[in-house]
Design an enzyme around this catalytic site. Structure first.
Site, short mmCIF file in Angstrom:
data_model
loop_
_atom_site.label_atom_id
_atom_site.label_comp_id
_atom_site.label_asym_id
_atom_site.label_seq_id
_atom_site.Cartn_x
_atom_site.Cartn_y
_atom_site.Cartn_z
N TYR A 145 32.64 41.04 41.75
CA TYR A 145 33.79 40.31 42.29
C TYR A 145 34.04 40.76 43.71
O TYR A 145 34.05 41.96 43.99
CB TYR A 145 35.03 40.59 41.43
CG TYR A 145 36.29 39.89 41.89
CD1 TYR A 145 36.41 38.50 41.80
CD2 TYR A 145 37.37 40.61 42.41
CE1 TYR A 145 37.57 37.85 42.21
CE2 TYR A 145 38.54 39.97 42.82
CZ TYR A 145 38.64 38.60 42.72
OH TYR A 145 39.80 37.96 43.12
N ASP A 240 30.39 46.31 49.04
CA ASP A 240 31.81 46.06 48.77
C ASP A 240 32.38 47.31 48.11
O ASP A 240 32.23 47.53 46.92
CB ASP A 240 31.97 44.82 47.88
CG ASP A 240 33.43 44.52 47.59
OD1 ASP A 240 34.29 45.34 47.97
OD2 ASP A 240 33.70 43.47 46.98
N LYS A 268 42.30 48.62 48.25
CA LYS A 268 42.80 49.54 47.23
C LYS A 268 43.18 50.93 47.80
O LYS A 268 44.20 51.02 48.46
CB LYS A 268 41.83 49.57 46.05
CG LYS A 268 41.72 48.13 45.48
CD LYS A 268 40.98 47.93 44.21
CE LYS A 268 41.19 46.50 43.71
NZ LYS A 268 40.01 45.68 43.61
C1 LIG Z 1 39.83 44.19 44.06
C2 LIG Z 1 38.53 43.83 44.64
C3 LIG Z 1 38.39 42.85 45.63
C4 LIG Z 1 39.52 41.97 46.04
O1 LIG Z 1 40.57 42.66 46.63
P1 LIG Z 1 42.02 41.96 46.66
O2 LIG Z 1 42.83 42.93 47.46
O3 LIG Z 1 42.45 41.81 45.25
O4 LIG Z 1 41.87 40.66 47.35
C5 LIG Z 1 37.16 42.69 46.22
N1 LIG Z 1 36.10 43.42 45.85
C6 LIG Z 1 36.18 44.34 44.89
C7 LIG Z 1 34.98 45.15 44.53
C8 LIG Z 1 37.38 44.56 44.24
O5 LIG Z 1 37.45 45.45 43.25
#
Ligand SMILES: *Cc1c(COP(=O)(O)O)cnc(C)c1O
Length: 431
Positions: A145, A240, A268
């Site tokens: 994701y 990511d 995060k």
């Molecule tokens: C949480 C997450 C996202 C998206 O971040 P948001 O702040 O929710 O838009 C993208 N990549 C990874 C790996 C994530 O865990």
């Protein structure tokens, strides 16, 4: 057994005015059924909800709260900063300070741009990669994701085509055709895509430790093989690290796994619980970004001083308490062993995947190495597990496709309580 009466009333009210009662779908408990828990406040490892229940928290706001809730250095930084105004739309010194700090902690990056969400960071990273390489296609992995921007909401196409198809209404075929889908831990699936689209792929994006199909680890040599393929093809490797950045090590997965990215995305932990995300790369790539270069990207609240202060306090604490990663790793291993022991004793088929402070329990005999194997786990049993634990005051991620995020405020007594809750639920045959 805890009751969640007031939460269910609040959920009913919320559903009248918010789609599904929430502002982000996973919060609605669709994967596990029942009503979500409404939080009143939280401190350290504990959530206090609208019914006055105290819960042990294993999601840490989906990752950001490495030291637990309402962590004093972050709260002080935010309250002090707020007294001087919350937003100006003009440069502030704290933006440079957090940039210097982040770049000093993370390897292979020279400049960083701050944004408000992981979605924005990943969306901007692929635009930058496309602008830099002057190519249009990207590769992503099923089950990873990268936020909810159009290019990433893509499912595998039919066997006859290597093109993806939209997996949400509203994503156009035109967008979907530029996202190619590979299988996590399957290097041949990546080689096939490169062979079918030679010198057309701008970027390959991956979660170095996957957390969005549950916690899934890369097999030995997999990330290194991706690095080599990207180098051969002139494709940028985007790690990511929205989930793993500043959580697995101060330098994220790049440091923990010894892998070099061309572009890294953060979110995060980097905001300490405020809306902050970022993307970073070496100068040669970042200098393509506006206003230096032609690749456009902007944000009214990007680099917001309140959010930057929270993030700076968080990163400063990580440097000060650099043993936090080891401490979290040990706690997570302790939890893993405890859960594993009681599930094994009860004869319940399971797999527990873990790396650092991330872990997931899958109810299956088969190792979980990609999205398909995660899907084959028993998600009905996960529902029972989730609710059995919730009724005992343990707050787990409300889906079998999510990782636990441990925070360092968790004590070994909390971990024992959690393991004991599982043993009790198994004894009562609730799972
Ligand atoms: C949480 C997450 C996202 C998206 O971040 P948001 O702040 O929710 O838009 C993208 N990549 C990874 C790996 C994530 O865990």
């Amino acid at each position: 057994m805890l009751q969640y009466k007031r939460s269910s009333e609040l959920f009913h009210q919320a559903q009248q005015v918010l789609p599904g009662g929430v502002n982000s779908p996973v919060r609605a408990f669709n994967a596990v059924g029942g009503n979500p828990v409404f939080v009143e406040y939280a401190k350290g490892a504990y959530l206090y909800d609208a019914d006055g229940n105290k819960l042990i928290d294993y999601i840490a706001s989906w990752g950001p709260l490495l030291f637990g809730h309402a962590y004093a250095p972050v709260i002080e930084a935010v309250t002090e900063r707020a007294k001087r105004g919350t937003s100006f739309g003009m440069p502030t010194e704290v933006e440079t300070e957090i940039a210097q700090k982040a770049l000093s902690m993370v390897p292979h990056v020279e400049k960083i741009r701050f944004v408000n969400s992981g979605t924005e960071a990943c969306m901007s990273a692929i635009r930058l990669a496309r602008g830099y390489t002057q190519r249009e296609k990207i590769i992503k992995f099923a089950g990873c994701y990268h936020g909810h921007s159009d290019s990433f909401l893509i499912a595998a196409g039919s066997g006859a085509t290597t093109f993806g198809v939209p997996n949400s209404p509203g994503v156009t075929q035109g967008t979907a055709k530029d996202t190619l889908l590979a299988t996590y831990n399957d290097i041949d699936s990546v080689k096939q895509l490169f062979a079918a689209h030679p010198k057309q792929i701008a970027a390959l994006i991956i979660e170095p430790i996957a957390g969005n199909m549950g916690c899934v680890l890369p097999k030995e040599g997999f990330l290194e093989a991706l690095r080599t393929l990207c180098d051969q093809e002139g494709t940028l490797l985007i790690l990511d690290e929205v989930m793993t950045g500043f959580r697995l090590a101060k330098g994220g997965a790049q440091e923990a796994l010894g892998i070099r990215a061309d572009i890294v995305t953060f979110g995060k932990v980097i905001g300490g619980g405020l809306p902050v995300a970022a993307f970073a790369a070496r100068n040669e790539i970042m200098d393509h970004l506006a206003p230096l270069g032609a690749v456009y990207q902007a944000g009214t609240l990007s680099g917001n001083p309140l959010a930057m202060s929270a993030g700076l306090a968080m990163l400063t604490e990580i440097e000060k308490r650099s043993d936090v990663f080891e401490s979290l790793g040990k706690k997570t291993a302790y939890l893993h062993e405890g859960l594993d022991r009681v599930l094994t004793q009860a004869g319940i088929p399971h797999q527990i995947n873990r790396f650092g402070s991330m872990c997931s329990v899958f109810f299956t005999e088969e190792p979980v190495t990609d999205f398909a194997s995660a899907q084959r786990a028993d998600h009905q049993r996960f529902k029972k597990y989730f609710h059995a634990m919730l009724s005992r005051g343990i707050y787990l991620p409300p889906s079998g496709y999510e990782s636990y995020f441990l925070n360092d405020a968790l004590s070994y007594a909390d971990l024992d309580t959690t393991i004991q809750a599982l043993a009790d639920a198994l004894e009562k045959r609730e799972i």
